[in-house]
Each structure stands twice: as C-alpha cells, then as structure tokens.
Write an enzyme that holds these catalytic residues in place. Structure first.
Site, mmCIF file in Angstrom:
data_model
loop_
_atom_site.group_PDB
_atom_site.id
_atom_site.type_symbol
_atom_site.label_atom_id
_atom_site.label_comp_id
_atom_site.label_asym_id
_atom_site.label_seq_id
_atom_site.Cartn_x
_atom_site.Cartn_y
_atom_site.Cartn_z
ATOM 1 N N SER A 45 9.499 -5.062 3.431
ATOM 2 C CA SER A 45 8.407 -4.249 2.912
ATOM 3 C C SER A 45 7.662 -5.003 1.825
ATOM 4 O O SER A 45 8.263 -5.525 0.886
ATOM 5 C CB SER A 45 8.956 -2.946 2.326
ATOM 6 N N HIS A 47 6.509 -4.684 7.032
ATOM 7 C CA HIS A 47 6.385 -3.248 6.784
ATOM 8 C C HIS A 47 5.378 -3.014 5.664
ATOM 9 O O HIS A 47 5.520 -3.550 4.557
ATOM 10 C CB HIS A 47 7.754 -2.674 6.403
ATOM 11 N N ASP A 87 3.561 -0.175 3.372
ATOM 12 C CA ASP A 87 3.589 1.208 2.887
ATOM 13 C C ASP A 87 2.207 1.621 2.403
ATOM 14 O O ASP A 87 1.679 1.048 1.444
ATOM 15 C CB ASP A 87 4.595 1.343 1.741
ATOM 16 N N MET A 143 0.138 4.507 0.717
ATOM 17 C CA MET A 143 0.334 5.710 -0.105
ATOM 18 C C MET A 143 -0.993 6.151 -0.696
ATOM 19 O O MET A 143 -1.806 5.316 -1.104
ATOM 20 C CB MET A 143 1.331 5.427 -1.227
ATOM 21 N N HIS A 181 3.558 2.316 7.555
ATOM 22 C CA HIS A 181 4.220 3.569 7.215
ATOM 23 C C HIS A 181 3.244 4.377 6.366
ATOM 24 O O HIS A 181 2.991 4.037 5.205
ATOM 25 C CB HIS A 181 5.507 3.265 6.457
ATOM 26 N N MET A 194 2.347 7.189 4.179
ATOM 27 C CA MET A 194 2.809 8.250 3.282
ATOM 28 C C MET A 194 1.566 8.901 2.678
ATOM 29 O O MET A 194 1.255 8.751 1.497
ATOM 30 C CB MET A 194 3.738 7.660 2.220
ATOM 31 N N MET A 221 14.025 8.291 6.133
ATOM 32 C CA MET A 221 13.954 7.833 4.752
ATOM 33 C C MET A 221 15.318 8.017 4.088
ATOM 34 O O MET A 221 15.897 9.102 4.145
ATOM 35 C CB MET A 221 12.888 8.602 3.978
ATOM 36 N N ASP A 278 14.623 3.266 5.900
ATOM 37 C CA ASP A 278 13.784 2.745 4.815
ATOM 38 C C ASP A 278 14.239 3.365 3.500
ATOM 39 O O ASP A 278 14.194 4.589 3.335
ATOM 40 C CB ASP A 278 12.318 3.098 5.102
#
Length: 219
Positions: free
Chosen positions: A8, A31, A33, A35, A64, A66, A135, A173
C-alpha cells in the site's frame, strides 16, 4: 493465482510515488487507498494520481475506495486504468449494479467490509464479485495494529466461497506484517495488503518476498 502481495502506498512518500512504486517491483499489485475525508476521517488522492500511477508503476493498480457514493465514482477509477476496484459495502447503495459496471469496464470488482461488518448478509451477491476485502483495522489510517477478532470472519468468508464453488480472492488489509500474515493465510486469505511493514523495511522488495513465503507456507 496463489499468494499475492499488494504493498500500500498509503505509507509511502507521496512526493515520489513513481520511485516508491519501483521499490516494490516484484509485488503482484500496487494498492492505492482513496479516501475522501467523509467515509473515513482522512484525505488522500483521486483519479488524476491513479492515472499517473498506472503509467509509472510496474505492476497493476488495486484501488480501494474508502469514499461515499462509490456507485457514482467507482467506474471512473476503472477508466483511469485501475485493474481492480474495491467499494465499501457500507457506503454502496447498489452493489450489484456497481460490481457489474466495474467488470463491464474491464476491471476486477471487489467488496470491502469494515471489521464490524459481517459477511453473511452478502452471501447472495458473492457471485457478482472477484474479490472480498476484509479490513483487519478500522479504515482510514495506516500503521494500525492488526485486529485478531477478524480472523473468524476470514474463515467464514472462505467457507462461503467454497460452498458456492466460486473463484473469489480474499484480501486482507490492516496491520499485515511478518508477525500476522501467517494467521491470515491459515484462515483462508490469499491477497495481502501491507503498507508500513513493506515501506519501513530496509529493502521493500525483500520484505515482499518474505511476506509471500510466510503466507504460502501457512496456507
């Protein structure tokens, strides 16, 4: 495909993302993230950065999300070049439609579950997915401690996948390290997101190989 490691970039140097991706060139995925400071209390990056990473990274991009309203935004990450796009079921209003749209645009569709979200209510939609992300920390920040209470959910998810004869990856994760990855692999996970454990290592590529070996031996 066996065991896969997805470092990540959440704990990488955001000012040097192309270089940080190159440090883990033997990883299976990178990966990313995403957000939005609404679904989780943190703000990271979006579509333009993903587009740039797709061009710079030596491996496929695993996004991913979020974020709130992933039904609206998820397809754009496929268009940006992501090879896998994960939406949180807690934020998704139309998961089947969203998963089908992600797949129709050419990426793998994945559903994420926060630590307190059970897998059982979503058994009937597993066939619409390519991966389930469990998660093992509360989403929003890197460097958190692994939550052992999530291990039974990994096992139950693997049992449901086997029950229906599906070819679905189970991704973990949160707090994944040399100390925790074997427990996750033994429980049935096969795709592992590791941020701090990889990027804080003296040799990130060597750590990727170590994690892959530990997981393979335990699975």
């Amino acid at each position: 495909m066996g065991i896969q490691i997805a470092p990540s970039i959440l704990t990488a140097d955001f000012a040097r993302l192309a270089d940080e991706a190159a440090k883990v060139s033997n990883a299976d995925w990178l990966h990313v993230d995403v957000m939005d400071n609404h679904f989780v209390p943190n703000l990271t990056l979006g579509v333009p950065v993903v587009e740039s990473l797709v061009k710079a990274a030596p491996m496929p991009i695993d996004c991913h999300l979020m974020i709130e309203d992933p039904d609206r935004w998820a397809p754009g990450y496929v268009e940006a070049g992501a090879s896998s796009v994960t939406f949180h079921i807690e934020a998704c209003q139309a998961p089947i439609r969203t998963a089908r749209e992600i797949r129709a645009k050419g990426a793998r569709a994945s559903m994420a579950l926060k630590p307190a979200t059970p897998i059982e209510p979503y058994e009937d939609i597993l066939s619409e997915l390519d991966m389930v992300l469990i998660m093992t920390v509360e989403p929003g920040f890197g460097g958190q401690k692994f939550l052992d209470i999530c291990l039974p959910k990994i096992r139950r998810t693997r049992d449901l996948v086997a029950k229906h004869g599906l070819d679905i990856w189970i991704q973990i994760d949160g707090g994944v390290s040399a100390e925790t990855i074997e427990r996750c692999a033994e429980a049935g996970a096969d795709v592992f997101v590791a941020g701090s454990a990889v990027y804080s290592a003296d040799d990130p590529n060597l750590m990727v190989e170590k994690l892959r070996t530990l997981a393979a031996d335990a699975s």
